[in-house]
Design a protein around this motif. Sequence first.
Motif, PDB file in Angstrom:
ATOM      1  N   LEU A 205      36.536  47.966  40.464  1.00 51.91           N
ATOM      2  CA  LEU A 205      35.364  47.156  40.758  1.00 51.91           C
ATOM      3  C   LEU A 205      35.535  46.669  42.190  1.00 51.91           C
ATOM      4  N   ALA A 206      34.537  46.902  43.045  1.00 48.22           N
ATOM      5  CA  ALA A 206      34.630  46.530  44.462  1.00 48.22           C
ATOM      6  C   ALA A 206      33.488  45.595  44.817  1.00 48.22           C
ATOM      7  N   ALA A 207      33.780  44.551  45.583  1.00 43.55           N
ATOM      8  CA  ALA A 207      32.753  43.565  45.916  1.00 43.55           C
ATOM      9  C   ALA A 207      32.936  43.047  47.329  1.00 43.55           C
ATOM     10  N   ASN A 208      31.808  42.644  47.914  1.00 44.04           N
ATOM     11  CA  ASN A 208      31.836  42.042  49.246  1.00 44.04           C
ATOM     12  C   ASN A 208      32.272  40.586  49.180  1.00 44.04           C
ATOM     13  N   GLU A 209      31.797  39.848  48.182  1.00 39.87           N
ATOM     14  CA  GLU A 209      32.145  38.444  48.031  1.00 39.87           C
ATOM     15  C   GLU A 209      32.684  38.193  46.627  1.00 39.87           C
ATOM     16  N   ILE A 210      33.816  37.508  46.551  1.00 43.74           N
ATOM     17  CA  ILE A 210      34.411  37.115  45.275  1.00 43.74           C
ATOM     18  C   ILE A 210      34.525  35.601  45.324  1.00 43.74           C
ATOM     19  N   GLU A 211      33.710  34.944  44.547  1.00 37.95           N
ATOM     20  CA  GLU A 211      33.532  33.504  44.692  1.00 37.95           C
ATOM     21  C   GLU A 211      34.380  32.715  43.701  1.00 37.95           C
ATOM     22  N   GLY A 212      35.254  31.883  44.228  1.00 33.95           N
ATOM     23  CA  GLY A 212      35.970  30.919  43.408  1.00 33.95           C
ATOM     24  C   GLY A 212      37.246  31.446  42.777  1.00 33.95           C
ATOM     25  N   PRO A 213      38.258  30.598  42.658  1.00 31.22           N
ATOM     26  CA  PRO A 213      39.544  31.003  42.071  1.00 31.22           C
ATOM     27  C   PRO A 213      39.440  31.391  40.605  1.00 31.22           C
ATOM     28  N   GLU A 214      38.493  30.805  39.858  1.00 34.11           N
ATOM     29  CA  GLU A 214      38.356  31.136  38.446  1.00 34.11           C
ATOM     30  C   GLU A 214      37.888  32.575  38.254  1.00 34.11           C
ATOM     31  N   THR A 215      37.073  33.057  39.190  1.00 34.70           N
ATOM     32  CA  THR A 215      36.602  34.449  39.117  1.00 34.70           C
ATOM     33  C   THR A 215      37.768  35.405  39.267  1.00 34.70           C
ATOM     34  N   LEU A 216      38.608  35.156  40.242  1.00 29.66           N
ATOM     35  CA  LEU A 216      39.765  36.012  40.464  1.00 29.66           C
ATOM     36  C   LEU A 216      40.746  35.936  39.300  1.00 29.66           C
ATOM     37  N   LYS A 217      40.909  34.760  38.754  1.00 28.98           N
ATOM     38  CA  LYS A 217      41.796  34.592  37.592  1.00 28.98           C
ATOM     39  C   LYS A 217      41.280  35.413  36.409  1.00 28.98           C
ATOM     40  N   GLU A 218      39.969  35.365  36.175  1.00 27.45           N
ATOM     41  CA  GLU A 218      39.376  36.133  35.082  1.00 27.45           C
ATOM     42  C   GLU A 218      39.584  37.630  35.283  1.00 27.45           C
ATOM     43  N   LEU A 219      39.455  38.084  36.519  1.00 27.96           N
ATOM     44  CA  LEU A 219      39.631  39.505  36.821  1.00 27.96           C
ATOM     45  C   LEU A 219      41.081  39.949  36.596  1.00 27.96           C
ATOM     46  N   ARG A 220      42.025  39.087  36.880  1.00 28.31           N
ATOM     47  CA  ARG A 220      43.432  39.431  36.628  1.00 28.31           C
ATOM     48  C   ARG A 220      43.706  39.541  35.121  1.00 28.31           C
ATOM     49  N   ILE A 221      43.111  38.646  34.344  1.00 27.27           N
ATOM     50  CA  ILE A 221      43.277  38.702  32.891  1.00 27.27           C
ATOM     51  C   ILE A 221      42.676  39.993  32.341  1.00 27.27           C
ATOM     52  N   LEU A 222      41.470  40.325  32.803  1.00 28.08           N
ATOM     53  CA  LEU A 222      40.799  41.532  32.332  1.00 28.08           C
ATOM     54  C   LEU A 222      41.544  42.794  32.769  1.00 28.08           C
ATOM     55  N   ASN A 223      42.129  42.762  33.957  1.00 29.10           N
ATOM     56  CA  ASN A 223      42.910  43.904  34.433  1.00 29.10           C
ATOM     57  C   ASN A 223      44.112  44.159  33.528  1.00 29.10           C
ATOM     58  N   ALA A 224      44.771  43.096  33.085  1.00 31.23           N
ATOM     59  CA  ALA A 224      45.920  43.252  32.192  1.00 31.23           C
ATOM     60  C   ALA A 224      45.516  43.898  30.873  1.00 31.23           C
ATOM     61  N   LEU A 225      44.267  43.665  30.445  1.00 33.73           N
ATOM     62  CA  LEU A 225      43.785  44.216  29.180  1.00 33.73           C
ATOM     63  C   LEU A 225      43.234  45.630  29.325  1.00 33.73           C
ATOM     64  N   HIS A 226      42.513  45.899  30.427  1.00 31.49           N
ATOM     65  CA  HIS A 226      41.759  47.154  30.533  1.00 31.49           C
ATOM     66  C   HIS A 226      42.134  48.024  31.725  1.00 31.49           C
ATOM     67  N   GLY A 227      42.868  47.499  32.686  1.00 26.23           N
ATOM     68  CA  GLY A 227      43.399  48.336  33.758  1.00 26.23           C
ATOM     69  C   GLY A 227      42.497  48.576  34.946  1.00 26.23           C
ATOM     70  N   VAL A 228      41.269  48.048  34.950  1.00 29.31           N
ATOM     71  CA  VAL A 228      40.367  48.239  36.087  1.00 29.31           C
ATOM     72  C   VAL A 228      40.815  47.327  37.231  1.00 29.31           C
ATOM     73  N   GLY A 229      40.926  47.886  38.445  1.00 24.31           N
ATOM     74  CA  GLY A 229      41.387  47.132  39.593  1.00 24.31           C
ATOM     75  C   GLY A 229      40.249  46.475  40.356  1.00 24.31           C
ATOM     76  N   LEU A 230      40.596  45.779  41.441  1.00 26.89           N
ATOM     77  CA  LEU A 230      39.611  45.040  42.243  1.00 26.89           C
ATOM     78  C   LEU A 230      39.856  45.289  43.722  1.00 26.89           C
ATOM     79  N   ILE A 231      38.768  45.568  44.438  1.00 29.05           N
ATOM     80  CA  ILE A 231      38.816  45.753  45.892  1.00 29.05           C
ATOM     81  C   ILE A 231      37.849  44.779  46.540  1.00 29.05           C
ATOM     82  N   ARG A 232      38.308  44.083  47.566  1.00 31.96           N
ATOM     83  CA  ARG A 232      37.406  43.276  48.381  1.00 31.96           C
ATOM     84  C   ARG A 232      36.974  44.091  49.582  1.00 31.96           C
ATOM     85  N   ILE A 233      35.660  44.280  49.749  1.00 32.76           N
ATOM     86  CA  ILE A 233      35.116  45.067  50.855  1.00 32.76           C
ATOM     87  C   ILE A 233      34.798  44.139  52.015  1.00 32.76           C
TER      88      ILE A 233
END
Length: 291
Positions: A205-233
């Motif tokens: 999942l790639a995004a230009n803006e990632i807003e707030g620490p809770e968003t990033l925390k949620e993405l790390r939890i989901l990554n541990a479960l499903h393996g999809v990574g994150l890119i900041r563009i």
Amino acid sequence: MTARDIALWIYTNYPKECAAKQERSKNITTEAALIQQLVAEIGAHRPQLFKAYNQIRTTEDRPRLYYWTDQSEQQQVEKTESLQRDKNSLPAEPFLQLLEAHLYPRLGQFLSIDSELYTQRIDEKRSSNKRGPHGNHWLYPDLVAFEDLTRHWASSIIKNCVTEVRARRFRLWSFEVKILLNRSNVREAYFQTVSNSSWAHFAYLAANEIEGPETLKELRILNALHGVGLIRIDKNDPSESEILIPARERLEIDWTNCDRLASENTDFSSVIQRVWEFHRTGSIKADEWTC
């Protein structure tokens, strides 16, 4: 504004208070030290600021940007999606004056520089099977990338041997692109990526803006479960984009799923055609890959 921008503004507009703060502290002996202390305190008090003022938001890129908005997180997402539907209108907030289509070549440039990937835009509108409004969003990714695992091999004997024994010579990557991720849309965007990228070796999942620490925390939890990574563009300098969360590799391609996608979409079919040609010839025509 960055935390330093805010600190400089405070120093300029509240000189008496800053002078008093400097007098109270034995460690703050210079103007530069005072400004640096203000920067540190702004960062340390972010959680309290968020609780006191719902209008304060931050991005998760570096340097982190602070901004003020009266829109709720859901309204920001709706405004972004509205812009996708009406490309002739531009919203007031600067970071939303952007289309997903503008991010595709920037992501492609980053992937080429960072990982030597060849990228191809997948246009869901070229699908033969119409599933109604947004029906294909959950089926096709925005970009597909090809990685040649033999690109640095010098020995043609090794390449021929790998071909004969049918060892893996490439990997396929899949990318879903968003302008904005926040707490309001992060789970929907993530599971959209899970849905349309389950066939690939790597999914991001790639995004230009990632807003707030809770968003990033949620993405790390989901990554541990499903393996999809994150890119900041980085829309201004693609080379400054970064992989914030690495994707977990799948060892095998889901060819049954690929067959379905290729049979319904000409862009995806052309990607599979190039993969086949690579297996036959061992070469890649870079000008055929466009995003």
